[in-house]
Motif scaffolding. Sequence first.
Motif, PDB file in Angstrom:
ATOM      1  N   TYR A 239       6.315  -0.210   7.907  1.00 11.48           N
ATOM      2  CA  TYR A 239       5.372   0.714   7.274  1.00 11.48           C
ATOM      3  C   TYR A 239       5.272   0.338   5.803  1.00 11.48           C
ATOM      4  O   TYR A 239       6.267  -0.030   5.172  1.00 11.48           O
ATOM      5  CB  TYR A 239       5.847   2.164   7.395  1.00 11.48           C
ATOM      6  CG  TYR A 239       5.049   3.098   6.515  1.00 11.48           C
ATOM      7  CD1 TYR A 239       3.769   3.490   6.877  1.00 11.48           C
ATOM      8  CD2 TYR A 239       5.551   3.544   5.303  1.00 11.48           C
ATOM      9  CE1 TYR A 239       3.015   4.314   6.060  1.00 11.48           C
ATOM     10  CE2 TYR A 239       4.813   4.371   4.479  1.00 11.48           C
ATOM     11  CZ  TYR A 239       3.541   4.754   4.861  1.00 11.48           C
ATOM     12  OH  TYR A 239       2.794   5.559   4.048  1.00 11.48           O
TER      13      TYR A 239
ATOM     14  N   PHE B  80       0.781   0.071   9.106  1.00 12.06           N
ATOM     15  CA  PHE B  80       1.824   0.089  10.128  1.00 12.06           C
ATOM     16  C   PHE B  80       1.808  -1.253  10.845  1.00 12.06           C
ATOM     17  O   PHE B  80       0.741  -1.819  11.075  1.00 12.06           O
ATOM     18  CB  PHE B  80       1.567   1.207  11.148  1.00 12.06           C
ATOM     19  CG  PHE B  80       1.612   2.580  10.553  1.00 12.06           C
ATOM     20  CD1 PHE B  80       2.809   3.274  10.494  1.00 12.06           C
ATOM     21  CD2 PHE B  80       0.471   3.172  10.048  1.00 12.06           C
ATOM     22  CE1 PHE B  80       2.858   4.541   9.944  1.00 12.06           C
ATOM     23  CE2 PHE B  80       0.508   4.439   9.496  1.00 12.06           C
ATOM     24  CZ  PHE B  80       1.705   5.125   9.443  1.00 12.06           C
TER      25      PHE B  80
ATOM     26  N   HIS C 293      -2.265   3.105   4.192  1.00 15.34           N
ATOM     27  CA  HIS C 293      -1.038   3.203   4.965  1.00 15.34           C
ATOM     28  C   HIS C 293      -1.105   2.078   5.991  1.00 15.34           C
ATOM     29  O   HIS C 293      -2.056   2.008   6.769  1.00 15.34           O
ATOM     30  CB  HIS C 293      -0.940   4.554   5.677  1.00 15.34           C
ATOM     31  CG  HIS C 293      -0.887   5.713   4.738  1.00 15.34           C
ATOM     32  ND1 HIS C 293       0.283   6.154   4.181  1.00 15.34           N
ATOM     33  CD2 HIS C 293      -1.868   6.507   4.234  1.00 15.34           C
ATOM     34  CE1 HIS C 293       0.032   7.184   3.391  1.00 15.34           C
ATOM     35  NE2 HIS C 293      -1.272   7.418   3.401  1.00 15.34           N
TER      36      HIS C 293
END
Length: 113
Positions: free
Chosen positions: A92, A107, A105
Amino acid sequence: LSADYEIQALSSEITEEEIFISNGRSALITTTSELKTNVKQFRLGGSWNLHERFTLRGGYNLPDLTDSDSWGASSGFSLYLPFDKFSPSVGYAFVLEPNRISNMHVFSISLKL
């Protein structure tokens, strides 16, 4: 801890075409110009193996050395799963874009094939 300094040389060619009409006759006038510039940026980052299965990361980016307000930052972690086959890990990252226009963000899942 790692750091790098990068200089990018950029070059563009601009072509303009105009139709010039004089005394009822047309002529095509083509003008070509070249634009050259360079971009300098500085990046600094580090990671800390908190545990054999967990790593923390952080970074700082200054994409325009002439504008100290253009900085961006990132932080994240990786979790290494306890399986021998494919050595899977989950990652992450939080990335603050330069000039703080937006953030991301990110991932990821990694496998070693």
